[in-house]
Design a protein around this motif. Structure first.
Motif, mmCIF file in Angstrom:
data_model
loop_
_atom_site.group_PDB
_atom_site.id
_atom_site.type_symbol
_atom_site.label_atom_id
_atom_site.label_comp_id
_atom_site.label_asym_id
_atom_site.label_seq_id
_atom_site.Cartn_x
_atom_site.Cartn_y
_atom_site.Cartn_z
ATOM 1 N N GLN A 1 8.396 -15.388 5.852
ATOM 2 C CA GLN A 1 8.753 -14.280 4.982
ATOM 3 C C GLN A 1 7.499 -13.520 4.563
ATOM 4 O OE1 GLN A 1 11.919 -13.509 4.515
ATOM 5 N NE2 GLN A 1 12.381 -15.284 5.808
ATOM 6 N N VAL A 2 7.731 -12.345 3.994
ATOM 7 C CA VAL A 2 6.646 -11.477 3.557
ATOM 8 C C VAL A 2 6.788 -11.187 2.072
ATOM 9 C CG1 VAL A 2 5.695 -9.139 3.742
ATOM 10 C CG2 VAL A 2 6.294 -10.411 5.817
ATOM 11 N N GLN A 3 5.675 -11.214 1.376
ATOM 12 C CA GLN A 3 5.633 -10.804 -0.025
ATOM 13 C C GLN A 3 4.680 -9.611 -0.142
ATOM 14 O OE1 GLN A 3 4.677 -14.212 0.737
ATOM 15 N NE2 GLN A 3 6.884 -14.566 0.868
ATOM 16 N N VAL A 4 4.988 -8.703 -1.064
ATOM 17 C CA VAL A 4 4.114 -7.558 -1.308
ATOM 18 C C VAL A 4 3.838 -7.446 -2.800
ATOM 19 C CG1 VAL A 4 4.788 -6.250 0.740
ATOM 20 C CG2 VAL A 4 6.066 -5.944 -1.380
ATOM 21 N N VAL A 5 2.630 -7.018 -3.123
ATOM 22 C CA VAL A 5 2.212 -6.843 -4.510
ATOM 23 C C VAL A 5 1.531 -5.493 -4.644
ATOM 24 C CG1 VAL A 5 0.766 -7.711 -6.378
ATOM 25 C CG2 VAL A 5 1.905 -9.324 -4.838
ATOM 26 N N GLU A 6 2.004 -4.699 -5.619
ATOM 27 C CA GLU A 6 1.403 -3.401 -5.882
ATOM 28 C C GLU A 6 0.327 -3.523 -6.957
ATOM 29 O OE1 GLU A 6 5.954 -2.748 -5.441
ATOM 30 O OE2 GLU A 6 4.585 -4.103 -6.510
ATOM 31 N N SER A 7 -0.651 -2.633 -6.891
ATOM 32 C CA SER A 7 -1.682 -2.562 -7.927
ATOM 33 C C SER A 7 -2.275 -1.162 -7.923
ATOM 34 C CB SER A 7 -2.771 -3.607 -7.689
ATOM 35 O OG SER A 7 -3.423 -3.381 -6.452
ATOM 36 N N GLY A 8 -3.057 -0.874 -8.961
ATOM 37 C CA GLY A 8 -3.781 0.383 -9.004
ATOM 38 C C GLY A 8 -3.213 1.433 -9.933
ATOM 39 N N GLY A 9 -2.081 1.137 -10.559
ATOM 40 C CA GLY A 9 -1.506 2.108 -11.473
ATOM 41 C C GLY A 9 -2.336 2.249 -12.739
ATOM 42 N N GLY A 10 -1.967 3.238 -13.540
ATOM 43 C CA GLY A 10 -2.684 3.455 -14.791
ATOM 44 C C GLY A 10 -2.317 4.783 -15.414
ATOM 45 N N LEU A 11 -3.119 5.164 -16.400
ATOM 46 C CA LEU A 11 -2.930 6.422 -17.117
ATOM 47 C C LEU A 11 -3.983 7.415 -16.649
ATOM 48 C CD1 LEU A 11 -1.714 8.140 -19.444
ATOM 49 C CD2 LEU A 11 -3.357 7.012 -20.966
ATOM 50 N N VAL A 12 -3.545 8.606 -16.291
ATOM 51 C CA VAL A 12 -4.466 9.631 -15.798
ATOM 52 C C VAL A 12 -3.999 10.986 -16.297
ATOM 53 C CG1 VAL A 12 -3.193 9.941 -13.636
ATOM 54 C CG2 VAL A 12 -5.641 10.480 -13.726
ATOM 55 N N GLN A 13 -4.925 11.889 -16.470
ATOM 56 C CA GLN A 13 -4.568 13.243 -16.877
ATOM 57 C C GLN A 13 -4.072 14.050 -15.681
ATOM 58 O OE1 GLN A 13 -8.063 14.836 -18.833
ATOM 59 N NE2 GLN A 13 -7.247 14.277 -20.838
ATOM 60 N N ALA A 14 -3.261 15.036 -15.967
ATOM 61 C CA ALA A 14 -2.785 15.930 -14.911
ATOM 62 C C ALA A 14 -3.968 16.523 -14.161
ATOM 63 C CB ALA A 14 -1.915 17.028 -15.501
ATOM 64 N N GLY A 15 -3.841 16.568 -12.846
ATOM 65 C CA GLY A 15 -4.927 17.040 -11.996
ATOM 66 C C GLY A 15 -5.830 15.926 -11.501
ATOM 67 N N GLY A 16 -5.674 14.740 -12.066
ATOM 68 C CA GLY A 16 -6.504 13.616 -11.683
ATOM 69 C C GLY A 16 -5.973 12.879 -10.469
ATOM 70 N N SER A 17 -6.603 11.745 -10.151
ATOM 71 C CA SER A 17 -6.273 10.972 -8.958
ATOM 72 C C SER A 17 -6.133 9.493 -9.284
ATOM 73 C CB SER A 17 -7.363 11.139 -7.895
ATOM 74 O OG SER A 17 -7.498 12.477 -7.480
ATOM 75 N N LEU A 18 -5.326 8.825 -8.494
ATOM 76 C CA LEU A 18 -5.192 7.371 -8.521
ATOM 77 C C LEU A 18 -4.984 6.901 -7.095
ATOM 78 C CD1 LEU A 18 -2.789 6.532 -11.517
ATOM 79 C CD2 LEU A 18 -5.203 5.925 -11.328
ATOM 80 N N LYS A 19 -5.377 5.658 -6.834
ATOM 81 C CA LYS A 19 -5.140 5.063 -5.524
ATOM 82 C C LYS A 19 -4.390 3.759 -5.726
ATOM 83 C CE LYS A 19 -7.431 3.915 -1.165
ATOM 84 N NZ LYS A 19 -8.739 3.877 -0.450
ATOM 85 N N LEU A 20 -3.175 3.711 -5.242
ATOM 86 C CA LEU A 20 -2.354 2.515 -5.327
ATOM 87 C C LEU A 20 -2.538 1.662 -4.086
ATOM 88 C CD1 LEU A 20 1.011 4.002 -6.668
ATOM 89 C CD2 LEU A 20 -1.045 3.333 -7.940
ATOM 90 N N SER A 21 -2.384 0.360 -4.279
ATOM 91 C CA SER A 21 -2.461 -0.591 -3.165
ATOM 92 C C SER A 21 -1.180 -1.391 -3.100
ATOM 93 C CB SER A 21 -3.640 -1.548 -3.348
ATOM 94 O OG SER A 21 -4.865 -0.858 -3.398
ATOM 95 N N CYS A 22 -0.789 -1.713 -1.886
ATOM 96 C CA CYS A 22 0.358 -2.591 -1.628
ATOM 97 C C CYS A 22 -0.147 -3.653 -0.660
ATOM 98 C CB CYS A 22 1.498 -1.799 -1.032
ATOM 99 S SG CYS A 22 2.886 -2.797 -0.433
ATOM 100 N N THR A 23 -0.384 -4.857 -1.180
ATOM 101 C CA THR A 23 -0.966 -5.924 -0.367
ATOM 102 C C THR A 23 0.110 -6.908 0.052
ATOM 103 O OG1 THR A 23 -3.096 -5.686 -1.479
ATOM 104 C CG2 THR A 23 -2.701 -7.737 -0.294
ATOM 105 N N ALA A 24 0.179 -7.150 1.336
ATOM 106 C CA ALA A 24 1.195 -8.036 1.893
ATOM 107 C C ALA A 24 0.609 -9.406 2.193
ATOM 108 C CB ALA A 24 1.773 -7.422 3.162
ATOM 109 N N SER A 25 1.466 -10.417 2.127
ATOM 110 C CA SER A 25 1.076 -11.774 2.486
ATOM 111 C C SER A 25 2.248 -12.441 3.194
ATOM 112 C CB SER A 25 0.651 -12.579 1.261
ATOM 113 O OG SER A 25 1.709 -12.670 0.334
ATOM 114 N N GLY A 26 1.962 -13.551 3.844
ATOM 115 C CA GLY A 26 2.995 -14.243 4.608
ATOM 116 C C GLY A 26 2.971 -13.806 6.056
ATOM 117 N N ARG A 27 4.153 -13.663 6.657
ATOM 118 C CA ARG A 27 4.250 -13.321 8.068
ATOM 119 C C ARG A 27 4.097 -11.818 8.261
ATOM 120 N NH1 ARG A 27 6.707 -17.370 11.041
ATOM 121 N NH2 ARG A 27 6.010 -16.092 12.825
ATOM 122 N N THR A 28 2.917 -11.328 7.981
ATOM 123 C CA THR A 28 2.692 -9.872 8.012
ATOM 124 C C THR A 28 2.815 -9.291 9.419
ATOM 125 O OG1 THR A 28 0.306 -10.160 8.170
ATOM 126 C CG2 THR A 28 1.240 -9.954 5.960
#
Length: 121
Positions: free
Chosen positions: A1-28
């Motif tokens: 099986q595969v598991q996924v975990v998201e990270s990288g969220g947060g609070l940002v002002q309009a016009g700003g940037s964020l980079k989210l990650s989705c990391t998989a484990s198991g039978r990728t």
């Protein structure tokens, strides 16, 4: 099986940037593609972007096209969502979902717990 975990969220002002990650484990090696969705308070979950696990054919919703970029790092088993020029309407919980090879629908997708993105006006 595969598991996924998201990270990288947060609070940002309009016009700003964020980079989210989705990391998989198991039978990728069984992953066919990964979707990003988001859910704003009181609204349904909406599609944001997808990419095939081998890094081909990225696809975006009209609302994020030209602002968001999805990519894959197979060495890290991670899918990224680079979000630029963020707007207040991008606020929500962002989820990734991994679709397995051979699946014909979303019923067997592996979902993460989500990461909160808040964009202040």
């Amino acid at each position: 099986q595969v598991q996924v975990v998201e990270s990288g969220g947060g609070l940002v002002q309009a016009g700003g940037s964020l980079k989210l990650s989705c990391t998989a484990s198991g039978r990728t090696e069984n992953i066919a593609l990964v979707n990003w969705f988001r859910q704003a308070p009181g609204k349904e979950r909406d599609f944001v972007a997808l990419i095939h696990w081998i890094g081909l054919n990225p696809y975006y919703s009209n609302s994020v096209k030209d602002r968001f970029t999805i990519s894959v790092d197979r060495l890290k088993d991670t899918v990224y969502l680079q979000m630029n020029n963020l707007k207040a309407e991008d606020t929500g919980v962002y989820y990734c979902a991994a679709r397995m090879r051979g699946s014909i629908d979303a019923s067997n997708d592996s979902w993460g717990q989500g990461t909160q993105v808040t964009v202040s006006p």
